[in-house]
Design a protein around this motif. Sequence first.
Motif, PDB file in Angstrom:
ATOM      1  N   SER A  62      39.773  64.168  67.729  1.00  0.00           N
ATOM      2  CA  SER A  62      40.976  63.485  67.235  1.00  0.00           C
ATOM      3  C   SER A  62      41.488  62.435  68.232  1.00  0.00           C
ATOM      4  O   SER A  62      41.963  61.369  67.820  1.00  0.00           O
ATOM      5  CB  SER A  62      42.073  64.472  66.835  1.00  0.00           C
ATOM      6  N   SER A  63      41.346  62.690  69.546  1.00  0.00           N
ATOM      7  CA  SER A  63      41.784  61.629  70.473  1.00  0.00           C
ATOM      8  C   SER A  63      40.816  60.451  70.421  1.00  0.00           C
ATOM      9  O   SER A  63      41.212  59.298  70.644  1.00  0.00           O
ATOM     10  CB  SER A  63      41.983  62.171  71.896  1.00  0.00           C
ATOM     11  N   ALA A  64      39.551  60.714  70.089  1.00  0.00           N
ATOM     12  CA  ALA A  64      38.588  59.606  69.939  1.00  0.00           C
ATOM     13  C   ALA A  64      38.993  58.723  68.760  1.00  0.00           C
ATOM     14  O   ALA A  64      38.934  57.494  68.846  1.00  0.00           O
ATOM     15  CB  ALA A  64      37.181  60.154  69.734  1.00  0.00           C
ATOM     16  N   VAL A  65      39.414  59.356  67.686  1.00  0.00           N
ATOM     17  CA  VAL A  65      39.848  58.578  66.519  1.00  0.00           C
ATOM     18  C   VAL A  65      41.037  57.689  66.911  1.00  0.00           C
ATOM     19  O   VAL A  65      41.061  56.500  66.580  1.00  0.00           O
ATOM     20  CB  VAL A  65      40.210  59.511  65.336  1.00  0.00           C
ATOM     21  N   ARG A  66      41.963  58.262  67.686  1.00  0.00           N
ATOM     22  CA  ARG A  66      43.122  57.444  68.118  1.00  0.00           C
ATOM     23  C   ARG A  66      42.673  56.287  69.020  1.00  0.00           C
ATOM     24  O   ARG A  66      43.136  55.158  68.870  1.00  0.00           O
ATOM     25  CB  ARG A  66      44.143  58.316  68.870  1.00  0.00           C
ATOM     26  N   ALA A  67      41.756  56.578  69.937  1.00  0.00           N
ATOM     27  CA  ALA A  67      41.280  55.519  70.853  1.00  0.00           C
ATOM     28  C   ALA A  67      40.584  54.404  70.070  1.00  0.00           C
ATOM     29  O   ALA A  67      40.734  53.216  70.389  1.00  0.00           O
ATOM     30  CB  ALA A  67      40.333  56.104  71.900  1.00  0.00           C
ATOM     31  N   VAL A  68      39.837  54.799  69.053  1.00  0.00           N
ATOM     32  CA  VAL A  68      39.131  53.786  68.262  1.00  0.00           C
ATOM     33  C   VAL A  68      40.133  52.982  67.428  1.00  0.00           C
ATOM     34  O   VAL A  68      40.015  51.755  67.321  1.00  0.00           O
ATOM     35  CB  VAL A  68      38.028  54.434  67.395  1.00  0.00           C
ATOM     36  N   ARG A  69      41.129  53.657  66.887  1.00  0.00           N
ATOM     37  CA  ARG A  69      42.172  52.908  66.154  1.00  0.00           C
ATOM     38  C   ARG A  69      42.874  51.900  67.069  1.00  0.00           C
ATOM     39  O   ARG A  69      43.134  50.764  66.677  1.00  0.00           O
ATOM     40  CB  ARG A  69      43.223  53.874  65.597  1.00  0.00           C
ATOM     41  N   ASP A  70      43.173  52.328  68.308  1.00  0.00           N
ATOM     42  CA  ASP A  70      43.819  51.417  69.269  1.00  0.00           C
ATOM     43  C   ASP A  70      42.911  50.216  69.571  1.00  0.00           C
ATOM     44  O   ASP A  70      43.370  49.083  69.667  1.00  0.00           O
ATOM     45  CB  ASP A  70      44.104  52.133  70.602  1.00  0.00           C
ATOM     46  N   ALA A  71      41.620  50.498  69.731  1.00  0.00           N
ATOM     47  CA  ALA A  71      40.668  49.421  70.028  1.00  0.00           C
ATOM     48  C   ALA A  71      40.620  48.439  68.854  1.00  0.00           C
ATOM     49  O   ALA A  71      40.653  47.216  69.057  1.00  0.00           O
ATOM     50  CB  ALA A  71      39.283  50.009  70.309  1.00  0.00           C
ATOM     51  N   VAL A  72      40.555  48.986  67.654  1.00  0.00           N
ATOM     52  CA  VAL A  72      40.501  48.126  66.461  1.00  0.00           C
ATOM     53  C   VAL A  72      41.776  47.275  66.384  1.00  0.00           C
ATOM     54  O   VAL A  72      41.719  46.062  66.140  1.00  0.00           O
ATOM     55  CB  VAL A  72      40.317  48.974  65.176  1.00  0.00           C
ATOM     56  N   ALA A  73      42.917  47.912  66.652  1.00  0.00           N
ATOM     57  CA  ALA A  73      44.189  47.177  66.587  1.00  0.00           C
ATOM     58  C   ALA A  73      44.230  46.054  67.620  1.00  0.00           C
ATOM     59  O   ALA A  73      44.835  44.999  67.392  1.00  0.00           O
ATOM     60  CB  ALA A  73      45.364  48.137  66.800  1.00  0.00           C
ATOM     61  N   ALA A  74      43.568  46.269  68.763  1.00  0.00           N
ATOM     62  CA  ALA A  74      43.550  45.234  69.809  1.00  0.00           C
ATOM     63  C   ALA A  74      42.519  44.145  69.508  1.00  0.00           C
ATOM     64  O   ALA A  74      42.433  43.162  70.238  1.00  0.00           O
ATOM     65  CB  ALA A  74      43.260  45.875  71.165  1.00  0.00           C
ATOM     66  N   GLY A  75      41.715  44.358  68.459  1.00  0.00           N
ATOM     67  CA  GLY A  75      40.733  43.342  68.069  1.00  0.00           C
ATOM     68  C   GLY A  75      39.329  43.567  68.590  1.00  0.00           C
ATOM     69  O   GLY A  75      38.443  42.726  68.396  1.00  0.00           O
ATOM     70  N   VAL A  76      39.123  44.710  69.280  1.00  0.00           N
ATOM     71  CA  VAL A  76      37.797  45.021  69.843  1.00  0.00           C
ATOM     72  C   VAL A  76      36.748  45.064  68.721  1.00  0.00           C
ATOM     73  O   VAL A  76      37.014  45.579  67.635  1.00  0.00           O
ATOM     74  CB  VAL A  76      37.860  46.378  70.598  1.00  0.00           C
ATOM     75  N   GLY A  77      35.553  44.565  69.014  1.00  0.00           N
ATOM     76  CA  GLY A  77      34.543  44.397  67.977  1.00  0.00           C
ATOM     77  C   GLY A  77      33.748  45.630  67.594  1.00  0.00           C
ATOM     78  O   GLY A  77      33.203  45.699  66.488  1.00  0.00           O
ATOM     79  N   GLY A  78      33.653  46.600  68.498  1.00  0.00           N
ATOM     80  CA  GLY A  78      32.841  47.774  68.173  1.00  0.00           C
ATOM     81  C   GLY A  78      33.054  48.885  69.182  1.00  0.00           C
ATOM     82  O   GLY A  78      33.713  48.683  70.214  1.00  0.00           O
TER      83      GLY A  78
END
Length: 330
Positions: A62-78
């Motif tokens: 679940s913390s991985a899902v949050r980290a990935v959501r944060d990355a996506v929100a920041a515009g990270v590509g993958g």
Amino acid sequence: MTVRTGPHERPRRLRTTPALRRLVAQTRLHPAELVLPIFVRDGIAEPQPIGSMPGVVQHTTSSAVRAVRDAVAAGVGGVMVFGVPRAEDKDSSGSVGLRPDGVLNAALRSLRDEVGDQTVLMSDLCLDEFTDHGHCGVLDQAGRVDNDATLEVYAQLAVAQAEAGAHVVGPSGMMDGQVRVVREALDSAGHQDVAVLAYTAKYASGFYGPFREAVASTLVGDRQTYQQDPANRTESLRELRLDLEEGADLVMVKPALPYLDVLSDVAAVADVPVAAYQVSGEYAMIEAAASQGLLDRDRMVMETLTSIRRAGAQVLLTYYATAAARLLGG
Ligand code: PBG
């Protein structure tokens, strides 16, 4: 025509104002080119810090899902996902990597369910996280890494990761022929659309030290019989030729900063996108210096990433992906 030299030629003129410098900048970073590597560990209730990589953690799903959501929100590509199984689930053939409920496959499934196609989900396709001896392949009777027996396992890993939701698989074990078997296995299982990011020029590097802690590696010894010798340059072009013949969709050079010459060579001739991986030790060096006040962290992050981009990488894997994307205003 007279060539004007001396006092007439003043390169500094183009450096006068921030606007001028911005206008003529030849290299630009964009958050969409950044890929965040993340570690997901089985059997933990809370994220666990990684001592040698301050600021990076082993995630729960679940913390991985949050980290990935944060990355996506920041515009990270993958994101590139690594799995860390429980010690008791490791065995000599790394079978936990094949299990649909094994930590990496389960994490990929959750991430794909949660973020779908909003980002590019990449998976590390290797055995070192799953084997009890810590090598990237299975061993023969003499204890050597058996290339062809390992390829058979990689073929199955590729299919398991594709079924779990990876858009891209990243074979990182440096077995000869790995791209071909992975491509063929994906195709015959109906995963023609899953891409292969080949670890093309991967050196046997001391810069992976902190990663070993991050994945709780049990490795004794080193990987010098399968990863490249830091002294060599041209064999990266040979590895590139083979990976392209075998069907690589993207190719990667790793580590990044100590191998900018190799990156530049590969980028000059590759007709597929070229990635570079700013690895755990590169991250740790910047963090160590910054925490002692010796270097300015943000400047080092931007300067190293810009250098890697300038040398020819179009895609950059970095533990700073989300932070850098934010600095870039993504
Ligand atoms: C192998 C793998 C390694 C890294 C990425 N994939 C470790 C190794 O080859 O020893 C290192 C990444 C890093 O240091 O950040 N699964």
